[in-house]
Design a protein around this motif. Sequence first.
Motif, PDB file in Angstrom:
ATOM      1  N   GLU A 154     -33.047   8.814 -22.230  1.00  4.06           N
ATOM      2  CA  GLU A 154     -32.860   7.750 -21.257  1.00  4.06           C
ATOM      3  C   GLU A 154     -32.854   6.383 -21.922  1.00  4.06           C
ATOM      4  N   GLY A 160     -31.029   1.368 -29.739  1.00  4.85           N
ATOM      5  CA  GLY A 160     -32.007   0.407 -30.240  1.00  4.85           C
ATOM      6  C   GLY A 160     -33.384   0.636 -29.652  1.00  4.85           C
ATOM      7  N   SER A 196     -23.111   0.754 -24.918  1.00  4.23           N
ATOM      8  CA  SER A 196     -22.702   2.149 -25.126  1.00  4.23           C
ATOM      9  C   SER A 196     -22.263   2.774 -23.816  1.00  4.23           C
ATOM     10  N   THR A 197     -22.882   2.380 -22.760  1.00  4.67           N
ATOM     11  CA  THR A 197     -22.520   2.930 -21.452  1.00  4.67           C
ATOM     12  C   THR A 197     -21.089   2.562 -21.095  1.00  4.67           C
TER      13      THR A 197
HETATM   14  N1  LIG Z   1     -28.818   9.021 -19.470  1.00  2.89           N
HETATM   15  C1  LIG Z   1     -29.527   7.941 -19.142  1.00  2.89           C
HETATM   16  N2  LIG Z   1     -30.488   8.056 -18.205  1.00  2.89           N
HETATM   17  C2  LIG Z   1     -31.209   6.973 -17.849  1.00  2.89           C
HETATM   18  N3  LIG Z   1     -31.051   5.747 -18.383  1.00  2.89           N
HETATM   19  C3  LIG Z   1     -30.108   5.571 -19.329  1.00  2.89           C
HETATM   20  C4  LIG Z   1     -29.307   6.645 -19.749  1.00  2.89           C
HETATM   21  N4  LIG Z   1     -28.458   6.204 -20.713  1.00  2.89           N
HETATM   22  C5  LIG Z   1     -28.729   4.878 -20.871  1.00  2.89           C
HETATM   23  N5  LIG Z   1     -29.713   4.502 -20.037  1.00  2.89           N
HETATM   24  C6  LIG Z   1     -30.263   3.144 -19.899  1.00  2.89           C
HETATM   25  O1  LIG Z   1     -29.169   2.251 -19.687  1.00  2.89           O
HETATM   26  C7  LIG Z   1     -29.365   1.066 -20.378  1.00  2.89           C
HETATM   27  C8  LIG Z   1     -28.128   0.778 -21.245  1.00  2.89           C
HETATM   28  O2  LIG Z   1     -28.038   1.727 -22.273  1.00  2.89           O
HETATM   29  P1  LIG Z   1     -26.927   1.678 -23.429  1.00  2.89           P
HETATM   30  O3  LIG Z   1     -27.079   2.909 -24.227  1.00  2.89           O
HETATM   31  O4  LIG Z   1     -25.621   1.423 -22.814  1.00  2.89           O
HETATM   32  O5  LIG Z   1     -27.378   0.385 -24.270  1.00  2.89           O
HETATM   33  P2  LIG Z   1     -26.708  -0.293 -25.524  1.00  2.89           P
HETATM   34  O6  LIG Z   1     -26.273  -1.591 -25.077  1.00  2.89           O
HETATM   35  O7  LIG Z   1     -25.732   0.608 -26.112  1.00  2.89           O
HETATM   36  O8  LIG Z   1     -27.974  -0.492 -26.464  1.00  2.89           O
HETATM   37  P3  LIG Z   1     -28.127  -0.252 -28.049  1.00  2.89           P
HETATM   38  O9  LIG Z   1     -27.524  -1.388 -28.714  1.00  2.89           O
HETATM   39  O10 LIG Z   1     -29.587  -0.232 -28.242  1.00  2.89           O
HETATM   40  O11 LIG Z   1     -27.483   1.032 -28.349  1.00  2.89           O
HETATM   41  C9  LIG Z   1     -30.651   1.213 -21.170  1.00  2.89           C
HETATM   42  O12 LIG Z   1     -31.690   0.535 -20.484  1.00  2.89           O
HETATM   43  C10 LIG Z   1     -30.919   2.681 -21.166  1.00  2.89           C
HETATM   44  O13 LIG Z   1     -32.297   2.908 -21.127  1.00  2.89           O
END
Ligand SMILES: Nc1ncnc2c1ncn2[C@@H]1O[C@H](COP(=O)(O)OP(=O)(O)OP(=O)(O)O)[C@@H](O)[C@H]1O
Lengths: 337, 545, 329, 548
Positions: B420, B424, B50-51
């Motif tokens: 944060e 998931g 997602s990031t």
């Molecule tokens: N605003 C934030 N502040 C601190 N940590 C963050 C923030 N947003 C995301 N993270 C951390 O960054 C990491 C990646 O997050 P991301 O949302 O990109 O995961 P994802 O791959 O989309 O997972 P999912 O499939 O569960 O949605 C995670 O460990 C999350 O805790």
Amino acid sequence: MTSLTDAPAPVAGLPATGAARQVWRRLRTRPAALVSAAVLLLLVLLALAAPLLAALEGQDPHTYHDDLVDSARGGVPYGAFGGASADHWLGVEPGTGRDLFVRLLHGARISLLVAVGATAVQILIGVLVGLAAGLGGRWLDGLLSRLTDVLVALPMLVLALALTAVVPRDFPRPLLLILVIGLLGWAYTSRIVRAQTLTLRSLDFVAASRLAGSGRWRTARRELLPSLAAPVITYAAISFPTNIVVEASLSFLGVGVTPPTPSWGQMLSTAQTWFRADPAYVLLPAGLLFVTVLAFTVLGDAVRTALDPREASRLRVGTRKESRRASRAGSLKEASR
Amino acid sequence: MTESPLVEVSDLTVEFEREAGAVRAVDGLSFTLGEGRALALVGESGSGKSTVAGALLGLHRGTGARVGGSVRVGGIDVASAGPAELRRLRGGVAAMVFQDPLSALDPYYAVGDQIAEVYRIHHPVSRRAARARAVEVLGRVGIPDTARRSRSRPHEFSGGMRQRALLAMALACEPKLLVADEPTTALDVTVQAQILDLLHELRRETGTALLLVTHDVGVAAESVDEVLVMRDGREVERGPVAGVLGAPSAPYTRALLSAVPRLDGPVRTPAEMGETLLEAADLRREFGRGKAAVAAVDGVSLTVRSGETLGVVGESGSGKTTLGRMLVRLLDPTGGELRYRGTRIGSLPERELRPYRRELQMVFQDPVASLNPRRSVGESIADPLRVAGERNETRIRGRVRELLDRVGLDPDRYEAYPHEFSGGQRQRVGIARALAAEPRLIVCDEPVSALDVTTQAQVTALLAELQAELGLGLVFIAHDLAVVRQVSDRVAVMRGGRIVEQGTVAEVYGAPQDPYTRQLLAAVPSLDPVRAAERRGRRQELAAA
Amino acid sequence: MTRFVLKRLAGAVLVLLALSVLVYALFYLAPGDPARLACGERCNPEQIAQVREQLGLNDSAFVQYLHFLQGVFTGRDYSTGTSVTHCDAPCLGLSYQNDQQVTQLVLERLPATASLALGAMVIWLLVGVGTGLLSALRRGGVTERALTVLTLAGTGTPVFILGLLLLMAVCAYLQWLPFPSYVPLGEDPEQWAWNMLLPWLTLGFFESAKYARLTRSSTLETLAEDHIRTFRAYGVGERSVVARHALRGAVPPVIAVSAVDLGSMFGGAVLTESLFGIPGLGKTLLDGVRTIDLPVVVGVVMVMGTAVVLANVLADLLYAAADRRVVLT
Amino acid sequence: GPEDAGAKGGTSGKAAGAPQKGGTLTVLNNEAQSDFDPARLYTSGGGNVPSLVFRTLTTRNREAGAAGTQVVPDLATDTGRPNKDATEWTYTLKEGLKFEDGTAITSADIKYGIERSFAAELSGGAPYLRDWLVGGDTYQGPYKDKNGLASIVTPDARTIVFKLRKPEGEFPFVATQTQFAPVPKAKDTGAKYEEHPVSSGPYKVVENENDGEHLVLERNEHWDPKTDEERKAYPDKIDVKSGLDEAVINQRLATSSGADAAAVTTDTNLGPAELAQVGSDKALAARVGTGRFGFTNYIAFNPKVKPFDNPKVRQAVSYAVNRTSVVNAAGGSALAEPATTFLPEQKAFGFTAYDHFPAGKTGDPEKAKALLKEAGYPNGLTVTLLHSTAQNRTTSPEIATAVQEALGKAGITVKLDGQEPNSFNEKRWSVKDAPGFFLSRWGADWPAGGPFLAPIFDGRQIVTNGSNYNHAQLNDPAVNKEIDEINKLTDLKAAAARWGALDKKIGEQALDVPLFHPVYKRLVGKDVKNVVIGDWTGVLDVSLVAVK
Ligand SMILES: Nc1ncnc2c1ncn2[C@@H]1O[C@H](COP(=O)(O)OP(=O)(O)OP(=O)(O)O)[C@@H](O)[C@H]1O
Ligand SMILES: Nc1ncnc2c1ncn2[C@@H]1O[C@H](COP(=O)(O)OP(=O)(O)OP(=O)(O)O)[C@@H](O)[C@H]1O
Ligand SMILES: [Mg+2]
Ligand SMILES: [Mg+2]
């Protein structure tokens, strides 16, 4: 991160000290908040130290100085800026020649006490009633909301007059004022809290709390209060100056603090017409009040923001300035790598 | 000179500031995506998918996140674009479908209006035309009765409907690039298939490029040309879909694939008949009054025994969540009877319900809304413990750490706040909270739909383990037929508020009676891209006929 | 909704009853003898006794209250000594001090107060919500700081000073406007508006800081919500995001507070009314309290109570319309 | 009579040029004319605005200064003809007197007007008729008692005779009160009469809104200027706007723009801050009128309450008082003059200077301490001072604080008991509950010693279950006798001298501490002409003011 062994016990009202510490950490980084807190602290210290400072200046709040005012011209102080001099640092009060510096400091005691006390009472009752109305069943909500209506519609004047007549004369006036202003002024808070509660209670996290077996009270404290903090803190910062002004109007009607005790409100209401003849007399209490109000507002705002964990980092599109800052941070990062 | 690709990401790094120090969510990722092409980002929960998606639209700007490397989308340098350019990029060039459907829509406005609003930003048309467009796209994503439903507010939509509404919003803008973050997690297989087909068709018609963020390898297989497997913010493997899924080279990819539940995989050995926990008879729930009344659940009868898992599948909006919430008495049934261990709890007032509360837990469908944004997750999980009277802070923390660990989260993140966490991860926090109450029965509303297959496997394993240990009764609401098959003893298929078919796994999956069940089974995505294409063709023929 | 309104109106009756009981009770706690005051300072005891008898003050408080209720529901006859007047239901009694029918008196004074309250509300909503939004939009900037200081100056200055300063500036120095004197709306709408302008500004400015802060805070609060991200991610301009989406979240507290303010202003704007010589309920109330004129006080409080209840019903309706998730009960 | 009577009076000021008829005079007032029934008005000589509508048998002389304290004929041909011992007074009406509807004014109308004032429903007037007329103490008014009051005789349409219980040489003064205004019986609507009282004067009421808050008076065509030497009635129309804030009134008069250029006020003084301002503006200062109304603000003792039973304690207080601070608290030397006598400093009252306990300008705490010691309080004492919370600068907190501060220097610790005006009045006017030490004030019902001294020091005027003004509850046969003697005099000059002597004599007992006499400073609009301020009211006379 705190280690398990030294994890401190939670403070009542706050989920855990960890949160409190985080709030403090966020607050610490805001200079405006720190300045405001310092200003308020200073005011409180000045108020507490009023007798000492008075001694330093060599004045007291009650002594008349008839020789310092021009009786033929309505009692306006001789000299510039309200008769400020080495003896009277901020000049003297028109008509009496009492020392303004000392009266302002002594006035701060009453005004801060009454305004803070009344605001606290208002917020406390308002939050409790608002929560109870928002969370309780229809009956409770109806009952409390109607009660709120009754209190909103009850003129403070009527209650204040009746109460001062009934309460014994040696009952401390500031306390009576706190009660009167507090008891009639909580409706705003309770309406805000109720409105927010009605919105919040439909959210899943409240449902989750119910499932955890929390009673309404616990749900309110743990789940709703943190979200209510923002509007309530904002409102408290607003109520504060209003309460000082209310104290002034009550003084007007003779149910305020008993003379010769000074209060900012009482000074303001007598200063009303003096703004041309002796501007200092108006500007001093008004200025102090304004500084206090400003400090309260800025601090309130900072606390409100600091309480919101999302504020620190979140997917938010910032204003231009913020985005510039962010990209700068990004490039810095790259450069350092 | 070749034209530069639509998306060009090089050496992307994203760091988030946390109280405990910076976290690198994305670490030196590079990829390109040409016009009309489709790329899937696959990886476990929290791997940074997602990031990355957010970075494409410059959503990290001004949030305090540190972004390094460069991102160019449609020729716009995302990091340095001016406000006007950025606005054109967002929605105009690239449109995003967010992961959390409940919170992504404004609760105060009608869904159709929100779509129309966004549409008008990029297309100078009249309000009325924009509304018409909104109704049109809502129709395209399969919302029934579109004209009327477009006037509903988000809370009147089921989870899946909201997700489709978001997709409709993106489609309305006709972007060059569609960034879809888990667009089908909340959808049942039929609708999922419908949506995926739609995406496919769109790409063919308009040449829209697609960046699909998903943990569901099956979904990826059906929809994209290329796959990028991520782990811990880094690339694990990248390549054409057939190659990566057919012959994975990285061990991680292989592990990922092997964890995908299959319709032909092993099933549970049916549990012993435990005591009857929940008994619902002719349960009904209506929303609205008078003419506007809708029966979301319309006469459902079922039982759940201890140690048993009842799977509930059904299309989006069929009433699964409503049923689930009634089973734990978060919603009051408007009709029928509900018994918990012999006690009628269907109409008990809150006070008398209190003793049973902790024994009946729920894992909520929307992980965002079910966590208080202002409380640390540790505190949320500790709640049931505190309510139970535990006062010893050390013990509470210990227990919470244990629970976090059990659901596969870092035990040290007690103090972290919901925002944060990745989608998931939030879901897992929800599970940990439900477990903390030591319940006898848990209603899990799509507990694993937001999880990647490995985490999903962990979680289902965890649930099974707990079930065996504590004799838990589970109601497992999901749209993924394979998962349901894997975890359930018995399955109920819902449609339009009713249970159309109910029976053991073997009965329902082996010899489905109801045509709807059969339809569902046919819509399950396949891991093999070639077969997926074949099946799509067949579905289209069916639809055309 | 009709059911809701009906139910709330029934509740209103209770509120009004409770209010009247409360005022009667407070009246008997407060010092002073209305008969003596009504009679004049050099009345002899016999005259005072006569007046007391005539005002019905010799009955027990309970009986007096019953008479009051009787008047409200069925009307009453009053003997003023020289003649008998009938006072139709809802009869709030006759003023102790000048024998006027309170219902009539209160209705006469209502338009001025309503003009003041509603006009001021328009100002405080425009100015308050406007500045609140603007400062949320320009957060951290110079504009926002200037706005904060300006609105706070409004709140931190008591109305009696604020209003006087305005009067001095606008009417005495600049002479842009003549000194205001109240003209009924029905008589000359234009004059009405011109004359009410300063009172509106005074009261509106005084109140608007509250609304600015509330709006700003709730707007920022809403800006932190997830759905805002959606609109930003679709290129919706910041202004639009704030005005359309964040503002919407700011509406509930503003509505809640407006309702209270509007309601209480129906008897509360004493200082503004006397500063600008507006013949409204606030002054009537103040005079009533000062002259221990129970029927007048009860009358004004009844009007206030009605206004408060109506304002709240309206607020709840608006609120439910603003947030469909809230169910009216 | 009661102090507010005078406090309701007006202004003065000076604009050049001969006054002419026409124009609209605006009156900007704080207090509404909520009583407009001649039976209910107390105000000396019929007040300012009412005297434009009501003519009375006699009236005050509309001249500046001391000449303004004289009684002159109004409806009557002279100020009254007494019998030998002044127990019977006869008046003859002028010819050609008419009401606003054109009907002739007869002596019966005057008798009826007086009778009405006895009705409890129309209470509020001064008590003199009740106390003086034969049978007045029991008469219930014309609504209850159809026979009328026998002690008022109207032998013919132009003659009216009053029969009194005892000699009253000051009767002509009483005949200036509005109870002596004619009321046509046929037009009497009881309590509602005030909405439209029938005019006998130069103006009639054409509008009365919000219970006297807004009055519009226009010319009464049936008023014949030849019958009225006192009222000039220059303006065509008089517009009385009340309910205004005092600061706003003064600001409007100072600005004097639009209609306010032709405006006056009859009830609002310049405040101290405004005086400070006016002092530095010559043009403005020229528009300020100064007047004095017989009025005294004082500290009252109730010798029935300890420690004020001890004359030494009362004297100590007298010595300790700092009149400079008190005067400053009252608004400074322009608004208040220090007082050591109970009678105001005007000839008409019989003013005789004395200062029995000279406190100097700022008090004599040493002398006070010595007296306290003699009284048995070597270490000082603590007392409570009752005052009102009304912002009137007479019995208000400012004055109380100034007294408190001065007494503190003499070892007398003063606790303040501020009461809301009604309970303040009830307490100080009660024989039973009156505290020992409080602020009080007294104003003249007419410019003579009688109404000033008798209610305060006549032992027979102690009212046990009504309003008592004899705070000291003095019942000294010698004083009572002297009062009776003076009342017999119809030679007002001789009477005045004896009132002055009586005041001085009583002053020795230290039953009160006179503090100050107020001075009226009032602004008028810049177009206002013919500002005449007599010593009777101390404020400008609206019936003489011109705006053209
Ligand atoms: N605003 C934030 N502040 C601190 N940590 C963050 C923030 N947003 C995301 N993270 C951390 O960054 C990491 C990646 O997050 P991301 O949302 O990109 O995961 P994802 O791959 O989309 O997972 P999912 O499939 O569960 O949605 C995670 O460990 C999350 O805790
Ligand atoms: N609060 C509500 N008001 C009105 N209608 C509602 C409400 N909640 C749910 N509904 C309607 O009830 C029906 C069932 O909703 P429910 O959320 O139970 O579906 P679901 O089976 O959980 O769907 P999904 O898989 O998409 O989450 C839907 O048509 C929905 O629009
Ligand atoms: Mg994600
Ligand atoms: Mg659902």
